[in-house]
Structure formats: structure tokens, C-alpha cells
Design a protein around this motif. Structure first.
Motif, PDB file in Angstrom:
ATOM      1  N   TRP A 452      63.849  52.643 102.547  1.00  5.74           N
ATOM      2  CA  TRP A 452      64.369  53.900 103.071  1.00  5.74           C
ATOM      3  C   TRP A 452      65.416  53.609 104.139  1.00  5.74           C
ATOM      4  O   TRP A 452      65.492  52.475 104.653  1.00  5.74           O
ATOM      5  CB  TRP A 452      63.243  54.782 103.610  1.00  5.74           C
ATOM      6  N   LEU A 453      66.224  54.618 104.450  1.00 11.87           N
ATOM      7  CA  LEU A 453      67.294  54.464 105.434  1.00 11.87           C
ATOM      8  C   LEU A 453      67.003  55.305 106.678  1.00 11.87           C
ATOM      9  O   LEU A 453      66.462  56.411 106.575  1.00 11.87           O
ATOM     10  CB  LEU A 453      68.634  54.920 104.849  1.00 11.87           C
ATOM     11  N   VAL A 454      67.392  54.782 107.830  1.00 13.36           N
ATOM     12  CA  VAL A 454      67.214  55.496 109.097  1.00 13.36           C
ATOM     13  C   VAL A 454      68.526  55.412 109.876  1.00 13.36           C
ATOM     14  O   VAL A 454      69.173  54.361 109.908  1.00 13.36           O
ATOM     15  CB  VAL A 454      66.064  54.885 109.929  1.00 13.36           C
ATOM     16  N   ASP A 455      68.919  56.508 110.505  1.00 12.12           N
ATOM     17  CA  ASP A 455      70.137  56.494 111.318  1.00 12.12           C
ATOM     18  C   ASP A 455      69.843  55.777 112.640  1.00 12.12           C
ATOM     19  O   ASP A 455      69.078  56.276 113.474  1.00 12.12           O
ATOM     20  CB  ASP A 455      70.589  57.931 111.580  1.00 12.12           C
ATOM     21  N   GLY A 456      70.458  54.621 112.844  1.00 12.06           N
ATOM     22  CA  GLY A 456      70.158  53.801 114.013  1.00 12.06           C
ATOM     23  C   GLY A 456      70.447  54.464 115.345  1.00 12.06           C
ATOM     24  O   GLY A 456      69.573  54.545 116.222  1.00 12.06           O
ATOM     25  N   PRO A 457      71.689  54.980 115.564  1.00 11.27           N
ATOM     26  CA  PRO A 457      72.013  55.560 116.875  1.00 11.27           C
ATOM     27  C   PRO A 457      71.074  56.685 117.297  1.00 11.27           C
ATOM     28  O   PRO A 457      70.802  56.861 118.491  1.00 11.27           O
ATOM     29  CB  PRO A 457      73.440  56.088 116.669  1.00 11.27           C
ATOM     30  N   SER A 458      70.548  57.442 116.315  1.00 10.68           N
ATOM     31  CA  SER A 458      69.688  58.588 116.668  1.00 10.68           C
ATOM     32  C   SER A 458      68.324  58.136 117.207  1.00 10.68           C
ATOM     33  O   SER A 458      67.568  58.959 117.722  1.00 10.68           O
ATOM     34  CB  SER A 458      69.476  59.475 115.445  1.00 10.68           C
ATOM     35  N   LEU A 459      68.020  56.845 117.108  1.00 14.38           N
ATOM     36  CA  LEU A 459      66.720  56.360 117.594  1.00 14.38           C
ATOM     37  C   LEU A 459      66.711  56.142 119.102  1.00 14.38           C
ATOM     38  O   LEU A 459      65.659  55.960 119.711  1.00 14.38           O
ATOM     39  CB  LEU A 459      66.347  55.040 116.889  1.00 14.38           C
ATOM     40  N   ILE A 460      67.899  56.155 119.712  1.00 14.84           N
ATOM     41  CA  ILE A 460      67.976  55.922 121.166  1.00 14.84           C
ATOM     42  C   ILE A 460      67.752  57.246 121.901  1.00 14.84           C
ATOM     43  O   ILE A 460      68.531  58.182 121.745  1.00 14.84           O
ATOM     44  CB  ILE A 460      69.342  55.323 121.559  1.00 14.84           C
ATOM     45  N   GLU A 461      66.682  57.321 122.687  1.00 11.63           N
ATOM     46  CA  GLU A 461      66.385  58.530 123.481  1.00 11.63           C
ATOM     47  C   GLU A 461      66.750  58.271 124.941  1.00 11.63           C
ATOM     48  O   GLU A 461      66.402  57.225 125.486  1.00 11.63           O
ATOM     49  CB  GLU A 461      64.895  58.872 123.365  1.00 11.63           C
ATOM     50  N   ARG A 462      67.421  59.249 125.547  1.00 10.76           N
ATOM     51  CA  ARG A 462      67.845  59.114 126.943  1.00 10.76           C
ATOM     52  C   ARG A 462      67.320  60.282 127.765  1.00 10.76           C
ATOM     53  O   ARG A 462      67.085  61.369 127.231  1.00 10.76           O
ATOM     54  CB  ARG A 462      69.373  59.074 127.043  1.00 10.76           C
ATOM     55  N   ASP A 463      67.164  60.046 129.071  1.00 11.22           N
ATOM     56  CA  ASP A 463      66.775  61.145 129.952  1.00 11.22           C
ATOM     57  C   ASP A 463      68.018  61.909 130.403  1.00 11.22           C
ATOM     58  O   ASP A 463      69.146  61.602 129.983  1.00 11.22           O
ATOM     59  CB  ASP A 463      65.958  60.620 131.143  1.00 11.22           C
ATOM     60  N   ALA A 464      67.813  62.891 131.273  1.00 12.77           N
ATOM     61  CA  ALA A 464      68.936  63.727 131.708  1.00 12.77           C
ATOM     62  C   ALA A 464      70.016  62.914 132.407  1.00 12.77           C
ATOM     63  O   ALA A 464      71.199  63.291 132.404  1.00 12.77           O
ATOM     64  CB  ALA A 464      68.410  64.820 132.638  1.00 12.77           C
ATOM     65  N   GLY A 465      69.611  61.782 133.015  1.00 16.85           N
ATOM     66  CA  GLY A 465      70.585  60.944 133.711  1.00 16.85           C
ATOM     67  C   GLY A 465      71.259  59.936 132.802  1.00 16.85           C
ATOM     68  O   GLY A 465      72.036  59.115 133.278  1.00 16.85           O
ATOM     69  N   GLY A 466      70.957  59.983 131.515  1.00 13.30           N
ATOM     70  CA  GLY A 466      71.591  59.065 130.575  1.00 13.30           C
ATOM     71  C   GLY A 466      70.897  57.726 130.442  1.00 13.30           C
ATOM     72  O   GLY A 466      71.399  56.834 129.751  1.00 13.30           O
TER      73      GLY A 466
END
Length: 520
Positions: A452-466
Motif C-alpha cells: 500500500w502507499l502512504v503520503d509521507g509529508p502528511s505523517l509529520i504532525e506539528r504543534d501551533a508553534g510549528g
């Protein structure tokens, strides 16, 4: 009627060498100084190492004489194998032990001088350069002789003297035989904390990464040299000219191994596979400050299985940026690997990581964000439990990435458990045939219920401060059926009790902590 005399079929090379090694191990079992294969294999290795060196130097000497050129032996008389070991009636008993281990002794030629190990450890390359003398000195810095009987040691030496390392057939056969010995030693190691990679996984990773002559290959946690020998064998098929063979022998492969026993075994492993002067660094790969590793230290290919779950001392941690320091060794190695790959698409890596690396938070998340943002993590192979048996049942993953980043889509492959069984085991290990479907899928990346394929960039979670707060690479197979539990009812009940006990233990610790704070 008189019986016809029995005729004995001549032994094959494999049978003869197997018989020699078995006889040597049988003799060593009688020695009171050796306990098990973990003691016996190093002794066998250093003896074979010296016989190998002498055969190699004889070949080079003959070649030099034919070419009319000068030849300088790395080991001088009377320390060469031919001087003290080749005569089956040569020095033996206490005299042999003294010659090998003493700092100063009477030598076989009657003169006074350093003992064999002391001499070998003091060897240095000529003209300030690094050559085979440095390899020998480095190897014997970590070698000790644990055999207590010089007579038994003489018997072993006489057996090894019958091996001809100048025969390519014997070298090839012994190389495979030695791998079997290494596997037995790894099984015996048990609690070493290092999980040696199964041959099928090593071969798959090397074939997919496909190192070529002209590139540099590094394993920064090389153990007994499994990845390096497989890479050497893979690249040797490309060595179709004298120039390319020389190129392969010089500077193509490098390893780092801090533990003395695997270091010695790796040297011998590579020698037996045909690499004449292995470049194995005996230090800790993490001892250099990360920011000081520059273009000169970068390589094209890294193949490795860094230690799982190890911890490093504070001095080592100081080599890493403040916000990337962690006690988890695998995370430190991931940073080192990223740093040491050549930039602009010239570097690629295949790395074994434990399951926890995929979902780890905090520092682990920041390191994975680096991996996704600066590198192209294109494939993750999820291995089932038991692949690293008997060391651990921890599930592992293979990360494949290169320096063409940043990461786009990540292709996942879930390697299924063996047919009819819940996991692989020591007695039924993963085989190359088990990876045939994975290998076929690799080239086409077509649709498959295991991929299966997963979008790599979308796996990075950031807080309000980035700031990066999570990077979860632990993505389940969306095509998989509901997980089946192959355990027996008794095993399920036992597992439930174990979990409950762990929870109760944690609650007890919390109650104790709260109680202490209340009275503080």
C-alpha cells in the motif's frame, strides 16, 4: 571367495575441510581453558588468520618474482606461519604457549625477541601509510589465547596447516563453512544484545540497493561482516577486468565494529570471501561529532542493522545536536547514517530498525521528520515476528531511502507470517524463497494485497508553534483482513494475566511515588 578390498571414494573439498574443522573443534573441547563455541571459534579464527596470511604472502612473493619486482613480507621471520607452525613436529607444549603469549621469549630460531602476539600487535605500515601490517596489528590487539594446553594447540595448528588458502576452491568452500560456524556462534551468544541479520534479509537488502564497483559501501555496525561479505560477493560479479578487480579490492568496502570478537570474526569472514585487506574500524561509529562529518566521510551506500535497544554513554550523546540526543542507539545510528550519505542523489541506504522506531515520539519524531524532509524514504518492508529468532521476537522493519529527497509517497510491504505458523523461529527461519513475492513486487510496484502507499509529508504532525510532535510511520496494511490470533486459548489467557500483572506493578510504583511525595 575372498572379499574384494574396500575402495574409499576420495573426499570432496567440502568434506575434507569440514572434517578438518570438526577435528579441530573436537580437540579444543578437551582444553580446560575453553568453554563452548564462544571460546573455541576465536581461537580457530586467529589460527586460520595466520595460515591465510602466509599463503597469501607466498602467492604475492611468487608473483613478484615472476614480474622481477621486489617483495616485502608483512610478517618477518621467525614469525611467519612457515617458520614456527608448518613443521608438525615443531615447538609444542609450554614452549609453544610462551612463544605465542609472552612479551619477551626465546624464538624458534634461538634468538631473543617479543612473543608472537606482541610482535603482531606492534606492526605498523611503512612510509606512514596504511597497509596489511596495520590490519594485522589491529586484529591482534583484541586477540588472546585461551587454550591452556600447548600440546592440544599444536594438534589444532597441524590440522589447520592442511588448509590451502591459495586454492580458490578451498577459499570458497571454507568461506561458506565459516558462515555456518558464525551462525552457530551467534546462536550460542544468546544475550549479546546484538541481533545478527538473517542471510535471506541481508541478501535481499544488498540486491535491492545494488552497490556497484566505483561506489563506497559502509556498514557502521558491521558485526561479523554479513552485509559487507554479501556486498563484496555482489560487486565481485561486476569485476570483469583487472582494473575493476583492483578497484573492488581498494576502498570499496568499509565497516565499523567496536566489539573485539565480532571485529576479529569480520576480518576473517571478509578475507575468506576474497577481500585481501579489509578496512574495519575497531572503534564506536558514534564517537565523532555529527556536525564535523563532512563530504570526505560520506559514502554512496550504507547497509546496516544497528543494535536494537542499546544505550550510549553521555560522552557519545554530546556528539549529537541538543534536540536530537537520545539514549536509544538505533536513533543515534539513523542520524549518523543520514549524515554519512553522499548528497544530491548519490547516496542510498537500507537499514534494519525495530518496530518501536516507527511510532516513537519526542526526539524519535524529530529524527523521522528529518528523514522525511531531507531524504526520500521510498520503501518500508514490515517483517513478521520471529525473523530475528533466537535473539528476539521483536518485529523489525527495513527502511530504504536515498538522498533524492524530500519524501513523497512511501511504499509499504507487509511480509506475511509463514504459511500455517504464527511466526518464524530458530528451527524454521526466514528463507530467500519467502521473499520471492516481495522481490517480484519491488520492480513493478503493482497492486498487491500486501502492499500500500502512504503520503509521507502528511505523517509529520506539528504543534501551533510549528514544532514536530509526532511522525507515525507505523501504518497498518489497509488491505489486511482482521488480524488473526493463532494462539491457543491457554496462551491467550496466560498473556492476559501477564499484561494484568504488568499493569498492577505499574500501579504499585505509582502508589509508592504518590505516597513518597505526600510525606516529602
Amino acid at each position: 571367495m575372498a572379499r574384494a578390498p574396500k575402495t574409499t571414494a576420495p573426499q570432496t573439498t567440502a568434506q575434507r575441510l569440514d572434517s578438518i574443522v570438526k577435528s579441530a573443534r573436537k580437540i579444543m573441547r578437551k582444553d580446560k581453558g575453553l568453554n563452548g563455541d564462544l571460546d573455541r571459534l576465536p581461537v580457530l579464527t586467529w589460527i586460520m588468520f595466520l595460515k591465510f596470511l602466509d599463503d597469501l604472502e607466498r602467492m604475492h612473493q611468487d608473483e613478484a618474482e615472476l614480474a622481477g619486482s621486489a617483495f616485502a613480507s608483512a610478517i618477518e621471520p621467525p614469525y611467519r606461519w612457515r617458520d614456527w607452525a608448518a613443521d608438525k613436529d615443531g615447538i609444542t607444549g609450554p614452549d609453544l604457549l610462551t612463544f605465542i603469549t609472552a612479551e619477551k621469549t626465546t624464538l624458534p630460531d634461538g634468538s631473543e625477541g617479543p612473543g608472537l602476539f606482541a610482535y603482531l600487535r606492534a606492526l605498523r605500515g611503512t612510509n606512514g601509510g596504511r597497509d596489511r601490517r596495520d590490519v594485522i596489528a589491529t586484529v591482534f590487539r583484541g586477540v588472546t589465547n585461551r587454550m591452556e594446553s600447548g600440546y592440544l594447540l599444536r594438534d589444532v595448528i597441524n590440522l589447520i596447516n592442511a588448509i590451502h588458502f591459495d586454492s580458490s576452491e578451498e577459499m570458497h568452500t571454507l568461506g561458506r563453512l565459516y558462515e555456518t560456524l558464525l551462525r552457530e556462534m551467534r546462536d550460542a551468544a544468546g544475550d549479546s544484545g546484538e541481533f545478527y541479520t538473517p542471510r535471506a534479509v541481508v541478501r535481499f537488502m544488498v540486491e535491492r540497493i545494488n552497490p556497484t564497483i566505483g561506489e563506497t559501501v559502509l556498514d557502521p555496525a558491521c558485526g561479523t561482516g554479513g552485509f559487507l561479505t554479501e556486498a563484496f560477493t555482489h560487486m565481485a560479479l561486476q569485476a570483469d577486468t583487472v582494473e575493476r578487480r583492483n578497484q573492488l579490492q581498494s576502498g570499496s568496502l568499509a565497516g565499523i565494529e567496536a566489539k573485539s570478537l565480532p571485529f576479529l570474526l569480520a576480518q576473517m569472514n571478509l578475507l575468506l570471501h576474497g577481500l585481501e585487506a579489509p578496512e574495519i574500524d575497531p572503534g564506536n561509529a558514534l564517537r565523532f561529532r555529527l556536525t564535523e562529518i563532512g563530504e570526505r566521510e560520506r559514502v554512496n551506500v550504507i547497509l546496516t542493522n544497528p543494535p536494537f535497544g542499546g544505550e550510549e554513554e553521555a560522552g557519545i550523546l554530546s556528539n549529537f545536536p541538543d534536540d536530537r540526543r537520545t539514549a536509544e542507539t538505533t536513533q543515534l545510528f539513523l542520524q549518523l547514517i543520514m549524515r554519512r550519505l553522499k548528497r544530491k542523489g548519490q547516496g542510498r541506504a537500507a537499514v534494519v530498525v525495530p518496530h518501536g522506531t516507527l511510532f516513537g515520539t519526542g526526539v524519535a519524531a524529530r529524527i523521522k521528520a528529518d528523514l522525511l524532509e531531507k531524504f526520500n524514504l521510498h520503501t518500508i518492508v514490515r517483517l513478521p515476528e520471529g525473523v530475528f529468532a533466537p535473539y528476539t521476537d521483536i518485529a523489525a522493519n527495513l527502511l530504504f531511502f536515498d538522498t533524492t529527497g524530500p519524501t513523497g509517497p512511501i511504499a509499504y510491504w507487509e511480509q506475511p507470517a509463514p504459511n500455517g505458523r504464527r511466526k518464524y523461529s530458530k528451527t524454521a527461519p526466514l528463507q530467500s524463497a519467502d521473499l520471492a513475492d516481495l522481490s517480484a513486487w519491488w520492480d513493478t510496484r503493482g497492486e498487491d494485497p500486501r502492499a500500500w502507499l502512504v503520503d509521507g509529508p502528511s505523517l509529520i504532525e506539528r504543534d501551533a508553534g510549528g514544532q514536530v510532535v509526532a511522525v507515525n510511520l507505523d501504518i497498518k496494511n489497509p488491505n489486511a483482513k482482521a488480524a488473526e490470533d493463532h494462539r491457543t486459548p491457554a496462551e491467550i489467557v496466560e498473556a492476559a494475566f501477564t499484561k494484568e500483572s504488568e499493569v498492577l506493578a505499574l500501579l504499585d510504583e505509582l502508589r509508592e511515588l504518590v505516597s513518597q511525595q505526600a510525606f516529602a
